[in-house]
Design a protein around this motif. Sequence first.
Motif, short mmCIF file in Angstrom:
data_model
loop_
_atom_site.label_atom_id
_atom_site.label_comp_id
_atom_site.label_asym_id
_atom_site.label_seq_id
_atom_site.Cartn_x
_atom_site.Cartn_y
_atom_site.Cartn_z
N SER A 19 0.79 -1.23 0.00
CA SER A 19 0.00 0.00 0.00
C SER A 19 0.82 1.28 0.00
O SER A 19 0.26 2.37 -0.09
CB SER A 19 -0.94 0.01 1.20
OG SER A 19 -0.20 -0.05 2.41
N PRO A 21 3.92 4.10 -1.34
CA PRO A 21 4.23 4.71 -2.63
C PRO A 21 4.99 3.74 -3.53
O PRO A 21 5.95 3.11 -3.09
CB PRO A 21 5.12 5.91 -2.25
CG PRO A 21 4.94 6.10 -0.78
CD PRO A 21 4.50 4.80 -0.22
N GLY A 22 4.55 3.60 -4.77
CA GLY A 22 5.19 2.67 -5.69
C GLY A 22 4.87 1.22 -5.41
O GLY A 22 5.44 0.32 -6.02
N ASP A 26 -0.63 1.35 -5.56
CA ASP A 26 -0.22 2.52 -6.33
C ASP A 26 -0.08 2.16 -7.81
O ASP A 26 -0.53 2.90 -8.69
CB ASP A 26 1.11 3.05 -5.78
CG ASP A 26 1.50 4.40 -6.36
OD1 ASP A 26 0.60 5.17 -6.77
OD2 ASP A 26 2.71 4.69 -6.40
N ASP A 27 0.53 1.02 -8.09
CA ASP A 27 0.68 0.58 -9.48
C ASP A 27 -0.68 0.32 -10.12
O ASP A 27 -0.91 0.68 -11.28
CB ASP A 27 1.54 -0.68 -9.57
CG ASP A 27 3.00 -0.39 -9.33
OD1 ASP A 27 3.40 0.78 -9.39
OD2 ASP A 27 3.75 -1.35 -9.07
N ASN A 30 -2.21 3.83 -10.73
CA ASN A 30 -1.51 4.87 -11.47
C ASN A 30 -0.63 4.42 -12.63
O ASN A 30 -0.27 5.23 -13.46
CB ASN A 30 -0.63 5.67 -10.48
CG ASN A 30 -1.47 6.32 -9.41
OD1 ASN A 30 -2.46 6.97 -9.69
ND2 ASN A 30 -1.08 6.13 -8.15
N SER A 31 -0.26 3.17 -12.68
CA SER A 31 0.61 2.70 -13.75
C SER A 31 -0.19 2.52 -15.03
O SER A 31 -1.31 2.03 -15.00
CB SER A 31 1.26 1.37 -13.36
OG SER A 31 2.04 0.87 -14.42
N ASN A 106 6.42 -5.75 -7.88
CA ASN A 106 6.34 -5.35 -6.48
C ASN A 106 6.24 -6.55 -5.54
O ASN A 106 6.69 -6.48 -4.40
CB ASN A 106 5.13 -4.44 -6.24
CG ASN A 106 5.47 -3.00 -6.50
OD1 ASN A 106 6.41 -2.47 -5.93
ND2 ASN A 106 4.73 -2.38 -7.39
#
Length: 122
Positions: A19, A21-22, A26-27, A30-31, A106
């Motif tokens: 959970s 950033p990155g 997030d992926d 936003n990816s 990830n």
Amino acid sequence: MSLTGQLGDLLSTALEDISGPGGVLDDLLNSPDPLGLVGAAGDGKTVLGDIFGNSGVLDDLTSADGGTVGEVLKDIAGPGGILSDLTNNDGLGVGHLLGEGTVLENLVGDGGTVDHALSLLF
């Protein structure tokens, strides 16, 4: 460090990988290609590209110019087709699926959740 402390660190790191950033969430949000499937399908040297890509099996079957059975068979068994791509270094497109900004990267990539868990345990 006690076992309880190690488990706490492991849980904290896993939550951050998921959970933070990155991380995985997030992926996903936003990816442009969080699962790496778009990249693999757009690569003519992968099985997904041979099936879903430009002039792939599905394109030949649904094209207005009426892709022939021969074109479909070429996509499957011809040079650069599915069977040929399976013998390439990355015919399945794993490089795309594990690429930067993907969920799998990830989870199981360098510095991912599994990597962190192993480093805390050993």
